[in-house]
Design a protein around this motif. Structure first.
Motif, PDB file in Angstrom:
ATOM      1  N   MET A 191       0.835  -1.191   0.000  1.00 54.05           N
ATOM      2  CA  MET A 191       0.000   0.000   0.000  1.00 54.05           C
ATOM      3  C   MET A 191       0.876   1.250   0.000  1.00 54.05           C
ATOM      4  N   GLU A 192       0.508   2.237  -0.829  1.00 52.26           N
ATOM      5  CA  GLU A 192       1.260   3.486  -0.893  1.00 52.26           C
ATOM      6  C   GLU A 192       0.342   4.616  -1.334  1.00 52.26           C
ATOM      7  N   THR A 193       0.679   5.815  -0.912  1.00 48.56           N
ATOM      8  CA  THR A 193      -0.027   7.020  -1.350  1.00 48.56           C
ATOM      9  C   THR A 193       0.664   7.550  -2.594  1.00 48.56           C
ATOM     10  N   VAL A 194      -0.109   7.799  -3.646  1.00 49.48           N
ATOM     11  CA  VAL A 194       0.496   8.258  -4.901  1.00 49.48           C
ATOM     12  C   VAL A 194       0.211   9.726  -5.181  1.00 49.48           C
ATOM     13  N   VAL A 195      -0.910  10.242  -4.667  1.00 45.30           N
ATOM     14  CA  VAL A 195      -1.231  11.663  -4.880  1.00 45.30           C
ATOM     15  C   VAL A 195      -1.759  12.247  -3.579  1.00 45.30           C
ATOM     16  N   GLU A 196      -1.215  13.409  -3.209  1.00 41.44           N
ATOM     17  CA  GLU A 196      -1.712  14.165  -2.060  1.00 41.44           C
ATOM     18  C   GLU A 196      -2.012  15.588  -2.503  1.00 41.44           C
ATOM     19  N   GLY A 197      -2.682  16.343  -1.620  1.00 42.77           N
ATOM     20  CA  GLY A 197      -2.949  17.737  -1.936  1.00 42.77           C
ATOM     21  C   GLY A 197      -4.087  17.887  -2.917  1.00 42.77           C
ATOM     22  N   MET A 198      -5.290  17.618  -2.466  1.00 37.01           N
ATOM     23  CA  MET A 198      -6.464  17.692  -3.340  1.00 37.01           C
ATOM     24  C   MET A 198      -7.678  17.989  -2.471  1.00 37.01           C
ATOM     25  N   GLY A 199      -8.840  18.108  -3.115  1.00 37.45           N
ATOM     26  CA  GLY A 199     -10.072  18.359  -2.387  1.00 37.45           C
ATOM     27  C   GLY A 199     -10.826  17.075  -2.098  1.00 37.45           C
ATOM     28  N   THR A 200     -11.973  16.905  -2.788  1.00 39.59           N
ATOM     29  CA  THR A 200     -12.795  15.705  -2.599  1.00 39.59           C
ATOM     30  C   THR A 200     -12.859  14.954  -3.915  1.00 39.59           C
ATOM     31  N   VAL A 201     -12.075  13.886  -4.025  1.00 43.21           N
ATOM     32  CA  VAL A 201     -12.025  13.095  -5.248  1.00 43.21           C
ATOM     33  C   VAL A 201     -13.069  11.988  -5.161  1.00 43.21           C
ATOM     34  N   GLU A 202     -14.082  12.060  -6.059  1.00 44.26           N
ATOM     35  CA  GLU A 202     -15.152  11.060  -6.041  1.00 44.26           C
ATOM     36  C   GLU A 202     -15.279  10.313  -7.352  1.00 44.26           C
ATOM     37  N   GLY A 203     -14.331  10.546  -8.249  1.00 38.48           N
ATOM     38  CA  GLY A 203     -14.320   9.792  -9.499  1.00 38.48           C
ATOM     39  C   GLY A 203     -12.896   9.464  -9.895  1.00 38.48           C
ATOM     40  N   LEU A 204     -12.620   8.187 -10.194  1.00 37.41           N
ATOM     41  CA  LEU A 204     -11.301   7.718 -10.618  1.00 37.41           C
ATOM     42  C   LEU A 204     -11.461   6.890 -11.880  1.00 37.41           C
ATOM     43  N   ALA A 205     -10.485   7.012 -12.791  1.00 37.79           N
ATOM     44  CA  ALA A 205     -10.478   6.182 -13.993  1.00 37.79           C
ATOM     45  C   ALA A 205      -9.040   6.012 -14.457  1.00 37.79           C
ATOM     46  N   ILE A 206      -8.748   4.849 -15.030  1.00 38.00           N
ATOM     47  CA  ILE A 206      -7.379   4.526 -15.443  1.00 38.00           C
ATOM     48  C   ILE A 206      -7.340   4.307 -16.953  1.00 38.00           C
ATOM     49  N   ASP A 207      -6.391   4.987 -17.572  1.00 32.82           N
ATOM     50  CA  ASP A 207      -6.074   4.731 -18.978  1.00 32.82           C
ATOM     51  C   ASP A 207      -5.000   3.649 -18.975  1.00 32.82           C
ATOM     52  N   TRP A 208      -5.415   2.391 -19.171  1.00 36.39           N
ATOM     53  CA  TRP A 208      -4.506   1.250 -19.059  1.00 36.39           C
ATOM     54  C   TRP A 208      -3.455   1.237 -20.173  1.00 36.39           C
ATOM     55  N   SER A 209      -3.718   1.918 -21.259  1.00 36.08           N
ATOM     56  CA  SER A 209      -2.771   1.928 -22.366  1.00 36.08           C
ATOM     57  C   SER A 209      -1.683   2.975 -22.147  1.00 36.08           C
ATOM     58  N   SER A 210      -2.086   4.184 -21.735  1.00 37.46           N
ATOM     59  CA  SER A 210      -1.123   5.263 -21.524  1.00 37.46           C
ATOM     60  C   SER A 210      -0.524   5.251 -20.127  1.00 37.46           C
ATOM     61  N   HIS A 211      -1.058   4.417 -19.243  1.00 34.51           N
ATOM     62  CA  HIS A 211      -0.606   4.338 -17.850  1.00 34.51           C
ATOM     63  C   HIS A 211      -0.769   5.674 -17.132  1.00 34.51           C
ATOM     64  N   ASN A 212      -1.959   6.253 -17.334  1.00 34.74           N
ATOM     65  CA  ASN A 212      -2.318   7.484 -16.645  1.00 34.74           C
ATOM     66  C   ASN A 212      -3.551   7.254 -15.791  1.00 34.74           C
ATOM     67  N   ILE A 213      -3.714   8.067 -14.763  1.00 35.13           N
ATOM     68  CA  ILE A 213      -4.902   8.028 -13.930  1.00 35.13           C
ATOM     69  C   ILE A 213      -5.569   9.391 -13.976  1.00 35.13           C
TER      70      ILE A 213
END
Length: 1405
Positions: A725-747
């Protein structure tokens, strides 16, 4: 007299001389003549071992050689003459070492004892059997070791208080030692340690008995008393006591006997003395020594005569397998075993190879084992590496590995009982605390008070699984009952501490004890009587109960301060007490018969008692792991098979198979898994620190799960088995939607608080805001990487929008859809599904915008939605998870219940693939972000940069901005950058920060410097938007600060300046070197906040002692007051205008650097953060968000959006590389050295420094650097003195090598005169040259340290200590006698002597 007669008389004289010579040789061989005329005294100092030769004719020193150098604190010394060994003890190094020495050459140091020593004050060598006996005044033990085999044994450990000197008499098997503890005494005992032979022989008229020595011819013992100042003599029984020397000695320490003379060292006078017993004195001072002489022996063969014929232990080691120890009783020896090992049953000669019953004790940085087979209970430190905080320990009796948990390294490791085969078996994300081994099922269990879980794995670390995670608050100790199928653990829950029980698979959980508990620490289980024992570190008790919780009673409550570890073996219960630093034992049934096992041993924590070869018991998991493919758990009435989290049980309930597809859900503080293949295979991921999980995303190819936590304001990830387990992004508001581009390796994610859509690499790097305008509470987001589109729902506009995946061309895709909380894409049917509230429906539409259809209605609050094969699956806040056919909504049914307040649902489908895009190949060639574009555009993708970076002309790479405002919040770092087409604020991908109070940035090396509230250091870490950094990547710049307050960075001069509340000074350190010192301090000065003008090289600070804003040159000179300010709360400077700003009394003030034009520019309230960027003053304070205002009176302050409550801010400017101070190398590179226009200042030497410590005239002072700690800034240099003749002798003796540096000049070639000067040639030295390593060319060598030029031979003045430079042979050398003639003459004399001696030997025999 005729010539013939003269020849005849000369011949007779020669014959008589030869006969006398042969007679002396014969007597020497027959031991009739054994004592040398000039005794060699072997003595130790704190730094070296030396040999001196004393003339019998004149009681003075004739020779003094150093044979061993580099001791840390030399102590006792002895020798083994027939093996040419010198042995000594070193108290600071805690060593006993030996070295070969043949009077002309010294060999390499050999370690004999390197562990378990603290203060080895006395040693004595048994020359019969080649063993070393020694005393240790700290461990209070007398021990012995065989020099060759290193077999070691403790002989005496009780009633040994402060044992000092020791002497042995091998011919009668006795040893004697002095003890100047509370009851001073001299004792004797057999050299075999037989307690029956132990006897006190002196106990009266004795105070500080020090050195002791033996007269072997008369069987008498001489000893000195340092307090009463006398030398006495007694016989071996303590009788015939007489006074030898009295009242004329100061502080005698060591004593030696030889040829009716006594020699001793004196610690007060730093001298060595002699006393002739036959003439009753007087006392003769032989020499003074520096350092002080310590131990002393007479180095002579006659002190170690060997008996003729056989003697005990001579043949085949007496038949002993290990130690043959001399004894005063018949047959003159006994066989003994190394410490902790016992003789085999029915044998007096053969030992076991290791202890059979023992304790393992975890001691943070070490693990010790204590044998219970011998009553001395000697701890032995195991040779383990890289232990940081070994806390608990357990043992696998089947394969004889022991395991330990290291809470700081976050690992569980194992090794053999001798410390070999060390390996890490488990890496933990939390902090493994207590461990327990199930030797039958081959599993290991552990508690984790950080993740608040109890986990299990196979003994090799595989098949990890969390068993218990809920209603745990600080689980501590754990013990197992493998045959009964039970485990027990304690919980330090502050509100309700408890002891619980469960089956070995985590089921059947039962509360056993919850009353009158506070800190239930160690636990032990008696599997025979089914009794559970525990110790409470707060109530200071040991208690027990039955394994069902009944029959609770107190067992022992006496003198327990802080119990930690508890273990059971046989009839004894053992425990460690961290505060008393003891390990004790009692009878497990009565609680009586308490006795100490170990006292005053530091850092004792967990303890485990074991007996090798014990029966293991049996359960159904023993045979073939119960048929289970992975984990087998015995239970009271049956057993079960189980799988690690990433696998699930197949229909046979024994075989674990890979999960093809499963459902992941999030709710409140929980993330769970539901099997889509087999029933009853649900699991909850083992996360204890989840606060409010709001969204999920799955990266199938990476086998990673991502989630956002809206309360922690983070995006996190882990492996699908819950690990890593690790934290990858900090410093944000209220994130209620996540999606992954599996081809470009972006979130991608939506932030409803900051009203943004953002993107980053999967590791959180290269973060960029894509859309930040025109959004109204964005919620769910899905991606179509193949077509280059992203879709998101907006609760505020009740619509679904679409844009290219680079954020361009945002449009409304579908209106009047209600408040859509969840979206899902069907890549095969090219359709978009959504779950809405108000109205509560599930609908879908094709991606071309046609065919909108109501799929399911009559819902309550459908909040989460996903697709799997031909089904649509949704979760309702009422607790149900349902499914229906995705084409028409038919076949609706409930698949799970009791999961209320679901926030998200996702399906993990291992083989499902939805195609890719051009970014999947080498990231499209982009250095940072590759973002797919719709097919309608000219390109398939475009390269993009992290926020505030600029895309270069190659359209592939990016450049970092040179000027910006850096700000810190309590646990994050962000940046303000004002430019067209960019979101002004962005966060730097750095995780793990806590309570940041001050920051600086080095734009040259891209390093962030920071202070934290609770830290005593300034640290730095490389940061970049192209990769995520963590505080674990940081390293300290300055450490051991008491209370650091503020800092500024000199980018040009490569220096860091800081203030501390406790030191009231401005300090500096070179960031590219290691120079540290004080720049400025003075009477009444109390500098706090700092500012620095890079170009003008001026330091500015507010001084609460002087009540002013002050300035000075960079080196601390040219002090000037700029303005009065009693207690400023923030300070900064405008690098462009040179204006200084500070906050005080709820106002912002300004003044020019020349102290003119002081003014007030703002009166809006308290400010604790100030910075100037692009001509604007940025400020913040208390609960206020970051604000900015124009630097003119009465200018309004406007809020900077989305930057709440910063704790620090600093403006970063373009580096003027043309400045003469650029690079920090000018003026010697010291901090503060390079002033304005490149002029050199006094740097660290401006502040007053104390005088250096000096050495005595005959010693050389090593140059040792001060420590970098601020409390050492005013401390004197460490004093390290060496003998003067060690300087420039070709061998470094100073720790820093300064005795062999460039100042040696000509001496570097080895030519150093005896007066300390250096010369190019030997002939230039008036008194000869030192040649300790090798003879110089064309030199006459006096001994192993002094060489003479030919001109000094036979000059009528002796230069060698023994006068050999004036001997006839030497003079012949000087007169250049023909060497061939001399060689022939010497050869003839040698042959003639041999013939005559042979004839004489025949006659004498």
């Amino acid at each position: 007299m005729t010539k013939r007669r003269r020849i005849f008389h000369a011949d007779k004289i020669i014959q008589n001389v030869v006969h006398v010579f042969c007679l002396l040789m014969f007597l020497q061989l027959k031991d009739y003549y054994t004592e040398a005329s000039n005794p060699l005294l072997l003595y130790s100092t704190s730094a070296d071992i030396r040999i001196i030769e004393v003339s019998e004719l004149q009681p003075k020193l004739t020779r003094n050689d150093t044979i061993v150098k580099g001791l840390e604190q030399g102590s006792a010394v002895d020798f083994l003459h027939r093996k040419n060994l010198i042995c000594w003890s070193d108290q600071t190094a805690e060593l006993i070492q030996c070295m070969s020495y043949n009077k002309t050459h010294s060999g390499e140091k050999i370690r004999i004892v390197s562990e378990g020593l603290i203060t080895p004050t006395g040693i004595a060598i048994d020359w019969y059997t080649e063993k070393i006996y020694w005393t240790d005044g700290e461990t209070n033990r007398i021990e012995v070791i065989s020099i060759e085999q290193k077999h070691r044994k403790v002989l005496f450990w009780s009633e040994v208080d402060l044992a000092r000197a020791i002497a042995i008499v091998p011919k009668v098997g006795l040893m004697f030692w002095t003890d100047w503890g509370e009851i001073p005494k001299i004792e004797r005992a057999g050299m075999n340690g037989d307690p029956k032979t132990r006897k006190i022989i002196v106990k009266d008229n004795i105070f500080w008995p020090n050195g002791i020595t033996i007269d072997y011819n008369n069987n008498m013992i001489y000893w000195v008393d340092a307090k009463l100042q006398f030398v006495d003599v007694i016989d071996f029984n303590g009788n015939k006591r007489n006074r030898v020397v009295e009242g004329k000695i100061e502080y005698p320490y060591a004593l030696a006997f030889f040829s009716e003379k006594l020699y001793w060292t004196d610690w007060k006078t730093w001298s060595i003395y002699s006393w002739d017993i036959t003439s009753n004195g007087p006392i003769n001072e032989l020499m003074k020594s520096s350092p002080v002489p310590v131990d002393i022996k007479v180095y002579d063969q006659s002190r170690q005569l060997m008996p003729e014929g056989d003697y005990p232990c001579k043949v085949n080691n007496g038949g002993c397998s290990h130690l043959c120890l001399l004894s005063p009783n018949a047959p003159g020896y006994t066989c003994a075993c190394p410490t902790g090992v016992k003789l085999r049953e029915n044998s007096n000669t053969t030992c076991y190879t290791s202890p059979q019953s023992l304790l393992l004790v975890a001691q943070r940085s070490t693990i010790s084992k204590i044998s219970l087979d011998s009553l001395d209970f000697t701890p032995y430190t195991l040779p383990l590496k890289d232990l940081k905080r070994a806390q608990t320990v357990d043992f696998d009796p089947k394969h004889e590995y022991f395991y330990w948990a290291d809470s700081l390294a976050k690992t569980i490791s194992r090794a053999r009982l001798d410390g070999s085969e060390q390996s890490v078996v488990i890496h933990s994300n939390g902090m493994p605390d207590s461990i327990a081994v199930d030797p039958l099922a081959r599993n290991i269990y552990w508690t984790d008070p950080v993740t608040d879980t109890i986990s299990v794995a196979k003994l090799d670390g595989s098949s990890r699984k969390v068993l218990i995670y809920d209603d745990l608050y600080q689980p501590r100790a754990i013990v197992l009952h493998p045959t009964a199928g039970l485990m027990f653990w304690s919980d330090w829950n502050e509100k309700k501490p408890k002891i619980e029980r469960a089956y070995l698979d985590g089921s059947g959980r039962t509360l056993l004890v919850s009353e009158t508990l506070t800190w239930p620490n160690g636990m032990a289980l008696d599997v025979i009587t089914n009794k559970l024992y525990w110790g409470d570190a707060k109530t200071h008790k040991i208690e027990l109960c039955n394994i069902d919780g009944s029959g609770r009673k107190e067992l022992h409550t006496n003198d327990i301060l802080h119990i930690f570890g508890l273990t059971l073996l046989g009839t004894h219960l053992y425990w460690t007490d961290m505060q008393r630093r003891t390990l004790d034992r009692i009878n497990k049934d009565s609680g009586e018969e308490r006795e100490p096992v170990v006292e005053q041993m530091a850092n004792m924590m967990g303890v485990k008692a074991i007996r090798l070869g014990e029966q293991l018991g049996w359960n159904q998991c023993v045979n073939d792991n119960g048929g289970c493919s992975h984990l087998c758990f015995n239970r009271p009435k049956d057993y079960v098979c189980s799988c690690p989290l990433e696998l699930e049980l197949s229909k046979d309930r024994k075989t674990c198979v890979e999960l093809e597809a499963f459902l992941l859900y999030s709710r409140k503080t929980e993330i769970g898994r539901i099997s889509l293949t087999y029933e009853n295979n649900d699991a909850i991921l083992p996360f204890a620190e989840l606060k409010v999980v709001s969204a999920l995303a799955v990266h199938v190819s990476g086998s990673k799960l991502y989630w956002s936590d809206s309360k922690a304001k983070t995006i996190n990830r882990c492996s699908l088995n819950g690990s890593n387990m690790e934290t990858v992004v900090e410093g944000m508001g209220t994130v209620e939607g996540l999606a992954i581009d599996w081809s470009s390796h972006n979130i991608y994610w939506t932030d409803g608080m900051t009203q943004r859509v953002e993107v980053a690499r999967l590791d959180g790097s290269s973060r960029r805001t894509l859309i930040w305008q025109g959004l109204k509470k964005p919620k769910s987001i899905v991606l179509d990487p193949k077509k280059g589109y992203m879709y998101w729902s907006e609760l505020g506009s009740r619509s679904i929008k679409r844009a290219a995946m680079d954020g361009s061309s945002p449009t409304i895709f579908m209106e009047q859809v209600g408040r859509v909380h969840s979206l899902a894409l069907d890549y095969d049917k090219r359709a978009l599904y959504w779950a809405a509230v108000d109205p509560a429906v599930i609908e879908f539409v094709y991606l071309n915008g046609s065919g909108r259809k109501l799929l399911v209605e009559n819902l309550t609050i459908p909040y989460a939605l996903t697709l799997y094969n031909d089904k649509v699956i949704w979760g309702d806040w009422t607790g149900n998870i349902e499914e229906a056919k995705k084409t028409d909504g038919s076949n609706r049914k409930v698949i799970h219940t009791k999961l209320d307040y679901l926030s998200d649902l996702k399906v993990f489908h291992r083989t499902k693939s939805s195609g890719g895009n051009q970014c999947g190949v080498d990231n499209g060639g982009c250095s940072h972000l590759c973002l797919p574009l719709p097919s309608e555009t000219r390109a398939d993708y475009r390269c993009a940069c992290p926020a505030h970076y600029k895309l270069n002309k190659d359209n592939l790479t990016c450049s970092e901005p040179e000027e910006f405002l850096l700000f810190a919040q309590r646990n994050s770092i962000g940046r303000i950058y004002v430019a067209n087409g960019e979101c002004n604020d962005a966060y730097i991908p750095l995780t793990g920060l806590k309570s940041v109070k001050a920051i600086e940035y080095d734009p040259v090396k891209k390093h962030l410097y920071w202070m934290e509230d609770d830290s005593h250091a300034i640290r730095r870490v490389p940061i970049s938007y192209s990769s995520t950094s963590t505080v674990t990547d940081a390293w300290p710049v300055v450490t051991d600060l008491a209370r650091p307050f503020h800092m500024v960075l000199d980018v040009l001069g490569r220096a860091l300046y800081w203030t501390c509340i406790d030191t009231d000074s401005i300090n500096a350190t070179s960031i590219d070197g290691n120079s540290t010192g004080v720049i400025l301090r003075g009477p009444n000065m109390m500098p706090r906040h700092l500012a620095f003008h890079q170009i003008k090289r001026i330091l500015i600070w507010n001084d609460v002692g002087l009540g002013a804003i002050m300035r000075a040159s960079v080196d601390g000179t040219s002090l000037k007051e700029l303005a009065r300010a009693t207690n400023a709360t923030a300070l900064t400077i405008d690098q462009a205008t040179g204006t200084v700003y500070w906050a005080v009394n709820r106002q912002i003030h300004a003044v020019d650097l020349d102290s003119h034009n002081e003014r007030v520019i703002w009166k809006g309230g308290w400010a604790g953060v100030l910075a100037v960027y692009m001509g604007q003053v940025y400020l913040s304070g208390g609960e206020r968000a970051l604000m900015r205002l124009a630097p003119r009176p009465n200018a309004p302050a406007t809020a900077v959006p989305h930057v709440p409550k910063p704790s620090a801010a600093v403006a970063v400017h373009k580096v003027p590389r043309e400045h003469p101070c650029w690079g920090g190398r000018r003026c010697g590179g010291l901090p503060g050295a390079c002033a304005a226009d490149g002029e050199c200042g006094c740097a660290l030497s401006c502040a007053p420094e104390p005088a250096e410590t000096a050495c005595p005239p005959d010693r050389f002072l090593c140059r040792l650097a001060r420590d970098a700690a601020p409390d050492a800034l005013t401390a004197p240099l460490h004093t390290h003195c060496i003998p003067l003749d060690w300087k420039c002798d070709g061998q470094p003796d100073c720790p820093d090598g300064s005795d062999e540096d460039g100042s040696c000049g000509a001496c570097a070639a080895g030519v150093r005169c005896t007066d300390g000067s250096c010369a190019e040639t030997l002939g230039a030295c008036a008194g000869g040259a030192l040649c300790p390593t090798h003879a110089l060319p064309d030199a006459f060598r006096c001994d192993d340290r002094l060489c003479l030029a030919a001109k000094l031979l036979c000059d009528g003045q002796p230069h060698c200590d023994d006068g050999t430079d004036e001997a006839p042979a030497a003079c012949g050398f000087a007169q250049k006698v023909d060497t061939d003639v001399l060689a022939a003459l010497y050869y003839f004399i040698f042959i003639f002597t041999i013939i005559i001696c042979a004839i004489d030997f025949i006659i004498l025999l």
